[in-house]
Design an enzyme around this catalytic site. Structure first.
Site, PDB file in Angstrom:
ATOM      1  N   LYS A 108      48.199  38.812  43.600  1.00 28.52           N
ATOM      2  CA  LYS A 108      46.930  39.674  44.069  1.00 28.52           C
ATOM      3  C   LYS A 108      47.503  40.956  43.645  1.00 28.52           C
ATOM      4  CE  LYS A 108      42.479  39.090  43.802  1.00 28.52           C
ATOM      5  NZ  LYS A 108      41.856  38.043  43.258  1.00 28.52           N
TER       6      LYS A 108
HETATM    7  P1  NAD Z   1      32.372  43.187  41.582  1.00 27.95           P
HETATM    8  O1  NAD Z   1      32.841  44.368  41.690  1.00 27.95           O
HETATM    9  O2  NAD Z   1      32.107  42.874  40.044  1.00 27.95           O
HETATM   10  O3  NAD Z   1      30.881  42.770  42.232  1.00 27.95           O
HETATM   11  C1  NAD Z   1      30.903  43.045  43.519  1.00 27.95           C
HETATM   12  C2  NAD Z   1      29.347  42.734  44.017  1.00 27.95           C
HETATM   13  O4  NAD Z   1      29.302  42.501  45.302  1.00 27.95           O
HETATM   14  C3  NAD Z   1      28.523  43.693  43.712  1.00 27.95           C
HETATM   15  O5  NAD Z   1      27.175  43.619  43.196  1.00 27.95           O
HETATM   16  C4  NAD Z   1      28.675  44.740  44.951  1.00 27.95           C
HETATM   17  O6  NAD Z   1      27.505  45.689  45.063  1.00 27.95           O
HETATM   18  C5  NAD Z   1      28.605  43.696  45.815  1.00 27.95           C
HETATM   19  N1  NAD Z   1      29.088  44.125  47.262  1.00 27.95           N
HETATM   20  C6  NAD Z   1      30.139  44.578  47.455  1.00 27.95           C
HETATM   21  N2  NAD Z   1      30.010  44.795  48.695  1.00 27.95           N
HETATM   22  C7  NAD Z   1      29.136  44.394  49.458  1.00 27.95           C
HETATM   23  C8  NAD Z   1      28.581  44.181  50.793  1.00 27.95           C
HETATM   24  N3  NAD Z   1      29.119  44.786  51.566  1.00 27.95           N
HETATM   25  N4  NAD Z   1      27.363  43.446  50.917  1.00 27.95           N
HETATM   26  C9  NAD Z   1      26.860  43.025  49.801  1.00 27.95           C
HETATM   27  N5  NAD Z   1      27.157  43.106  48.685  1.00 27.95           N
HETATM   28  C10 NAD Z   1      28.302  43.753  48.356  1.00 27.95           C
HETATM   29  O7  NAD Z   1      33.376  41.910  41.871  1.00 27.95           O
HETATM   30  P2  NAD Z   1      33.492  40.298  41.404  1.00 27.95           P
HETATM   31  O8  NAD Z   1      34.433  40.317  40.441  1.00 27.95           O
HETATM   32  O9  NAD Z   1      32.061  39.584  40.979  1.00 27.95           O
HETATM   33  O10 NAD Z   1      33.909  39.542  42.749  1.00 27.95           O
HETATM   34  C11 NAD Z   1      33.100  39.226  43.859  1.00 27.95           C
HETATM   35  C12 NAD Z   1      33.748  38.279  44.673  1.00 27.95           C
HETATM   36  O11 NAD Z   1      34.472  37.024  44.022  1.00 27.95           O
HETATM   37  C13 NAD Z   1      35.134  38.729  45.258  1.00 27.95           C
HETATM   38  O12 NAD Z   1      35.375  38.072  46.579  1.00 27.95           O
HETATM   39  C14 NAD Z   1      36.462  38.359  44.300  1.00 27.95           C
HETATM   40  O13 NAD Z   1      37.795  38.197  44.841  1.00 27.95           O
HETATM   41  C15 NAD Z   1      35.658  36.755  43.934  1.00 27.95           C
HETATM   42  N6  NAD Z   1      36.218  36.361  42.732  1.00 27.95           N
HETATM   43  C16 NAD Z   1      35.954  37.214  41.298  1.00 27.95           C
HETATM   44  C17 NAD Z   1      36.575  36.536  40.354  1.00 27.95           C
HETATM   45  C18 NAD Z   1      36.299  37.132  38.915  1.00 27.95           C
HETATM   46  O14 NAD Z   1      36.668  36.606  37.995  1.00 27.95           O
HETATM   47  N7  NAD Z   1      35.943  38.389  38.873  1.00 27.95           N
HETATM   48  C19 NAD Z   1      37.332  35.364  40.258  1.00 27.95           C
HETATM   49  C20 NAD Z   1      37.137  34.717  41.423  1.00 27.95           C
HETATM   50  C21 NAD Z   1      36.673  35.030  42.610  1.00 27.95           C
END
Ligand code: NAD
Length: 427
Positions: A108
């Site tokens: 990461k």
């Molecule tokens: P992103 O930045 O695209 O979106 C994050 C979302 O969460 C946004 O809508 C934001 O407004 C919201 N958010 C942030 N803080 C918040 C809070 N305190 N309360 C409520 N909402 C909140 O990120 P993402 O890529 O969608 O990732 C989201 C999660 O999924 C993370 O834990 C990430 O590690 C995990 N993840 C992502 C991927 C990927 O392919 N992008 C893959 C596996 C896991």
């Protein structure tokens, strides 16, 4: 909710690995290796801002374990990120790639910054300099980054370009989650949310819930949350609530997700608050909206924002029948026990959100061989791998009478131990 006030995340993951290694008689030489990250790089680097000032940013790249192949894991841009969180997320990647049985280890990366406050040109300069700083570790055969919170395909394109400039030729396989026109894969943008939906379908079958008309609440409407909401709506679910960092929106008849996406991308300025197709949640207060969403009566809850959202303080209020962990680490260990005692089926992050790394793997394979597949081929592969992984974990869950998280860790740890024992210790 403050996420990182104490260094707890890596400790939580290690405790679980440690306990399960003990239960499974995993060789001591494997267990001790999994208690530490193999490589940790912290970088402090200057970036010229648009107003001429120079700011120094701090970034990390951590490889937890690469026994099963090159390490793989996203890059997060967030103001609160700390090294402990990056270690925890790297360890989850080691487990995740092993659960879905793709030939990768876990890593990461992160930069402490608020991408919302940076201009595009500042973001580009920050990304390019961070890429050079971590080029000691990254490479198509060694460690392959991808998008995570706060990063996107454009950021991956800058990383790919910067790395390629250093080599003197294009190296598309150095990152995944790239835009399609520079070697990205069909299906990658929505892969994590799509994978959550495949998992939700399999979990619903176990709980004898008909997905047609099943009610869903989604926390987070970024890459993962929005794609999960979209795919679940396509599968016939009624997505009744969505919340993000600025607020939430509720409609008991089901939100129109396509309209919500258009709103977020336009008038909403990246957020869901103010959407006309739903009622404001939490009286317009974002914290209250998220608390309300997590406690809504619904069939499926998809926490897809950040870690430590379902805690001992609010787990008793969760009324969903199934929790599909779209985010990494959204449930604390105490909360996990409360949800299990309530009979809620929790599908853990290392399985539920593995769709992203599965299609990242497919993108990497396509980049390495310069041969690209269409969306149907990619999605068929994704469906096959996710279903196989779910069934394997379910089998252990039933046979060993353990929860799904323990079962997923058991699958992963057995594969990791086998790889470590087969390779042996150098020298
Ligand atoms: P992103 O930045 O695209 O979106 C994050 C979302 O969460 C946004 O809508 C934001 O407004 C919201 N958010 C942030 N803080 C918040 C809070 N305190 N309360 C409520 N909402 C909140 O990120 P993402 O890529 O969608 O990732 C989201 C999660 O999924 C993370 O834990 C990430 O590690 C995990 N993840 C992502 C991927 C990927 O392919 N992008 C893959 C596996 C896991």
């Amino acid at each position: 909710m403050s996420r990182n006030t104490e260094e707890q995340g890596f400790k939580n993951v290690k405790e679980l690995i440690n306990d399960i290694c003990g239960q499974m008689n995993i060789p001591e030489i494997c267990r001790v290796r999994l208690m530490e990250c193999e490589r940790e790089l912290t970088v402090h680097f200057p970036v010229r801002m648009d107003d001429g000032r120079v700011e120094v940013f701090t970034g990390f790249r951590v490889v937890h374990n690469d026994s099963r192949g090159p390490s793989k894991g996203g890059i997060r841009y967030h103001p609160d990120v700390i090294l402990d969180e990056v270690r925890a997320l790297a360890a989850l990647m080691t487990l995740k790639t092993a659960v879905v049985n793709i030939p990768y280890g876990g890593a990461k990366g992160a930069v402490i910054c608020n991408p919302e406050l940076l201009s595009q040109t500042e973001l580009e300069r920050l990304t390019r300099r961070y890429t050079v700083e971590i080029s000691l570790l990254i490479g198509p055969d060694s460690d392959v980054p991808a998008p995570d919170v706060g990063t996107n395909p454009q950021v991956m394109a800058w990383i790919m370009d910067t790395y390629s400039m250093g080599k003197g030729y294009s190296v598309p396989a150095v990152v995944t989650g790239k835009p399609l026109d520079i070697g990205g894969s069909e299906g990658r943008l929505e892969a994590t949310g799509h994978g959550c939906t495949i998992i939700a379908q399999l979990a619903a079958k176990q709980k004898q819930i008909n997905l047609e008309g099943a009610t869903v609440a989604v926390q987070g409407f970024g890459n993962v949350g929005s794609a999960a909401a979209r795919w679940l709506a396509r599968a016939g679910c009624r997505v009744i609530a969505v919340a993000d960092v600025k607020g939430g929106t509720y409609n008991s008849k089901g939100l129109n997700i396509e309209d919500l996406l258009k709103y977020r991308n336009g008038e909403g300025g990246g957020f869901v608050a103010g959407f006309k197709g739903g009622e404001a949640m939490g009286n317009g207060n974002a914290k209250l909206a998220n608390a309300e969403l997590l406690g809504l009566p619904c069939d499926i809850l998809v926490p897809a924002a950040l870690e430590n959202q379902i805690t001992a303080a609010n787990a008793a209020q969760v009324k969903a029948k199934i929790v599909v962990e779209g985010a990494n680490g959204p449930t604390t260990p105490d909360a996990d026990r409360i949800l299990c005692d309530k009979g809620i089926l929790v599908v853990p992050d290392v399985l539920a959100n593995a769709g992203g790394v599965v299609v990242s793997y497919l993108e990497w394979v396509q980049g390495m061989q310069s041969f690209y597949w269409d969306e149907t081929e990619v999605n068929n592969y994704l469906g096959g791998l996710m279903t196989k992984a779910f069934n394997k974990v379910l089998h252990i869950n039933e046979d060993e009478k353990v929860d799904m998280r323990t079962a997923a860790y058991m699958v992963a740890l057995r594969r990791l131990a086998t790889a470590m024992m087969t390779r042996g210790i150098f020298p």
